[in-house]
Motif scaffolding. Sequence first.
Motif, PDB file in Angstrom:
ATOM      1  N   ASN A 361       0.854  -1.190   0.000  1.00 62.40           N
ATOM      2  CA  ASN A 361       0.000   0.000   0.000  1.00 62.40           C
ATOM      3  C   ASN A 361       0.887   1.235   0.000  1.00 62.40           C
ATOM      4  O   ASN A 361       2.112   1.148   0.020  1.00 62.40           O
ATOM      5  CB  ASN A 361      -0.936  -0.003   1.224  1.00 62.40           C
ATOM      6  CG  ASN A 361      -0.171  -0.183   2.529  1.00 62.40           C
ATOM      7  OD1 ASN A 361       0.835   0.470   2.770  1.00 62.40           O
ATOM      8  ND2 ASN A 361      -0.647  -1.089   3.377  1.00 62.40           N
ATOM      9  N   ALA A 363       1.507   3.470   2.276  1.00 62.91           N
ATOM     10  CA  ALA A 363       2.331   3.669   3.466  1.00 62.91           C
ATOM     11  C   ALA A 363       3.601   2.833   3.404  1.00 62.91           C
ATOM     12  O   ALA A 363       4.705   3.322   3.661  1.00 62.91           O
ATOM     13  CB  ALA A 363       1.530   3.320   4.724  1.00 62.91           C
ATOM     14  N   THR A 458       8.069  11.588   5.022  1.00 66.92           N
ATOM     15  CA  THR A 458       7.594  10.250   4.676  1.00 66.92           C
ATOM     16  C   THR A 458       6.137  10.069   5.074  1.00 66.92           C
ATOM     17  O   THR A 458       5.339   9.485   4.327  1.00 66.92           O
ATOM     18  CB  THR A 458       8.456   9.175   5.365  1.00 66.92           C
ATOM     19  OG1 THR A 458       9.818   9.341   4.975  1.00 66.92           O
ATOM     20  CG2 THR A 458       8.005   7.785   4.976  1.00 66.92           C
ATOM     21  N   ILE A 459       5.786  10.576   6.243  1.00 68.09           N
ATOM     22  CA  ILE A 459       4.386  10.488   6.694  1.00 68.09           C
ATOM     23  C   ILE A 459       3.470  11.246   5.742  1.00 68.09           C
ATOM     24  O   ILE A 459       2.398  10.765   5.362  1.00 68.09           O
ATOM     25  CB  ILE A 459       4.256  11.033   8.143  1.00 68.09           C
ATOM     26  CG1 ILE A 459       5.006  10.124   9.116  1.00 68.09           C
ATOM     27  CG2 ILE A 459       2.785  11.146   8.542  1.00 68.09           C
ATOM     28  CD1 ILE A 459       5.099  10.656  10.524  1.00 68.09           C
ATOM     29  N   MET A 462       2.929   9.331   2.586  1.00 63.50           N
ATOM     30  CA  MET A 462       1.959   8.212   2.697  1.00 63.50           C
ATOM     31  C   MET A 462       0.557   8.629   2.261  1.00 63.50           C
ATOM     32  O   MET A 462      -0.184   7.838   1.663  1.00 63.50           O
ATOM     33  CB  MET A 462       1.896   7.729   4.164  1.00 63.50           C
ATOM     34  CG  MET A 462       3.141   7.072   4.674  1.00 63.50           C
ATOM     35  SD  MET A 462       2.960   6.611   6.412  1.00 63.50           S
ATOM     36  CE  MET A 462       4.586   5.938   6.766  1.00 63.50           C
ATOM     37  N   PHE A 463       0.201   9.884   2.547  1.00 60.71           N
ATOM     38  CA  PHE A 463      -1.131  10.351   2.206  1.00 60.71           C
ATOM     39  C   PHE A 463      -1.247  10.830   0.768  1.00 60.71           C
ATOM     40  O   PHE A 463      -2.349  10.978   0.238  1.00 60.71           O
ATOM     41  CB  PHE A 463      -1.538  11.489   3.152  1.00 60.71           C
ATOM     42  CG  PHE A 463      -1.707  11.065   4.587  1.00 60.71           C
ATOM     43  CD1 PHE A 463      -2.885  10.478   5.019  1.00 60.71           C
ATOM     44  CD2 PHE A 463      -0.671  11.238   5.494  1.00 60.71           C
ATOM     45  CE1 PHE A 463      -3.032  10.072   6.339  1.00 60.71           C
ATOM     46  CE2 PHE A 463      -0.802  10.839   6.807  1.00 60.71           C
ATOM     47  CZ  PHE A 463      -1.998  10.248   7.238  1.00 60.71           C
TER      48      PHE A 463
END
Length: 465
Positions: A361, A363, A458-459, A462-463
């Motif tokens: 996925n 993430a 990075t966070i 993910m979105f």
Amino acid sequence: MSIDLQALHYIFLLFTLLILIIMVKKRDTTLICILGIFILGIVSTSSLYQGVMTVFNSFIFAIVELIGTILIISIIVSMSTILSETGISEIMISPFSKFIKTPTLAYWIIGILMMVISWFFWPSPAVALIGAVMLPVAMKVGLPAISVAMIMNLFGHGIALSGDFIIQGAPKITADAAGIGVGELISASIPLVVVMGVVTTVTAFIIMKKDLKSGKLKVEEKEIEKNNIKEKKLKDKLSLRSKKIFAVIVPLLFALDVIIMFTAGLRGGDATALVGGTAIFILIMVSFKVHNGRALEEVTQSIVAGLKFGFEIFGPVIPVAAFFYLGGEGFVGVIGDFLPKNSQGIVNDLGMALANIVPLNGAVGAVTLTTVGSITGLDGSGFSGLSLAGSVAKLFGTAIGRGTATLTALGQLGAIWVGGGTLIPWAVIPAAAICGVDPFELTRRNFIPVMTGLIVTTIVGMFIV
């Protein structure tokens, strides 16, 4: 769709993992890449002599793909060298020194100036240009040399180089390996570069202010004496009036380039060609003004010196790029039509196979690409791992079914921020040398801001994927 993986796929995957391991151990990957190319050549053609030929032909393929990037960097270095040696660069920057009254102003003015100049000149020339002029000014208002080096790292080798929006050298390498357009990669990287830049520089600023207040950071008298004056080899060749004229002409020409890029829609190679051509004409103009009768010879020497620099920088990149180009369209171009039936390229095949066996996925992909990019940067180059980052991003993007451009941008950010000159001691040497500080201390200063930025970016990625 089921993909029948064959020996070529497993060999490519095995050597990709080997290259990563070698990079983690901070060893050179050239020999491993050559061996991987050689074995791929032998296995695909069933011929020893064609395997030998594959090594040389893959180098030619990589050089042809990279020559535009190598050339633009060489030309920019040639031009920036003569601007620095004549003192023109000092005149160009001097107006900004009038606004530096406090450590806070020094931090943001030097940083933004470093970032803008690095977009056009690349960080290595910009370090010399900024350090020679702004370092004494910064120390006079209480900003230590270690902080100036950190600023140049974060804004130049970090923000400017990881995006590389103007020269587009880094995006070209990564985008080619990922099989996407340079414009697509740059568009996807903009929000990530902004997030990374803001988080990293703000974190570094907060830490710096805290250490200045506690007295942990302070300007030493010997630093001021050591860094006060940087001699220019050709400083007396031009009158002050001529220097001021060139100091106006040079930024105006590059500003005009930016306007033309937007109005004419120039991207990628076209944008690079415009900047490179402008740099060549600036080099010629200054050379004729400085050297008079020797201008013909001096222009040639300047270009040769720039080319030496360019190939020295990209020498370690070519074998790595040569190997990873074989994972995509380079395979047919170098070896021939020896791929398995219905193959879409080694990397694409691996991606399709991975999609069938691993529940990936956005993430997982984001974390993986940032990690892979960062690992490839451990060799201290920043550029040698871009092809790998692009190839892995293509693999994961294919497996997930979306987000290849964003994943590629994350891999590029990780590789450049870690290896391009912020966290590896031998990569920060230019900034450390200009500022006269310990490179190991500089990397320690950079560590927390850069790691914080990578985690937050990075966070966010993910979105977006």
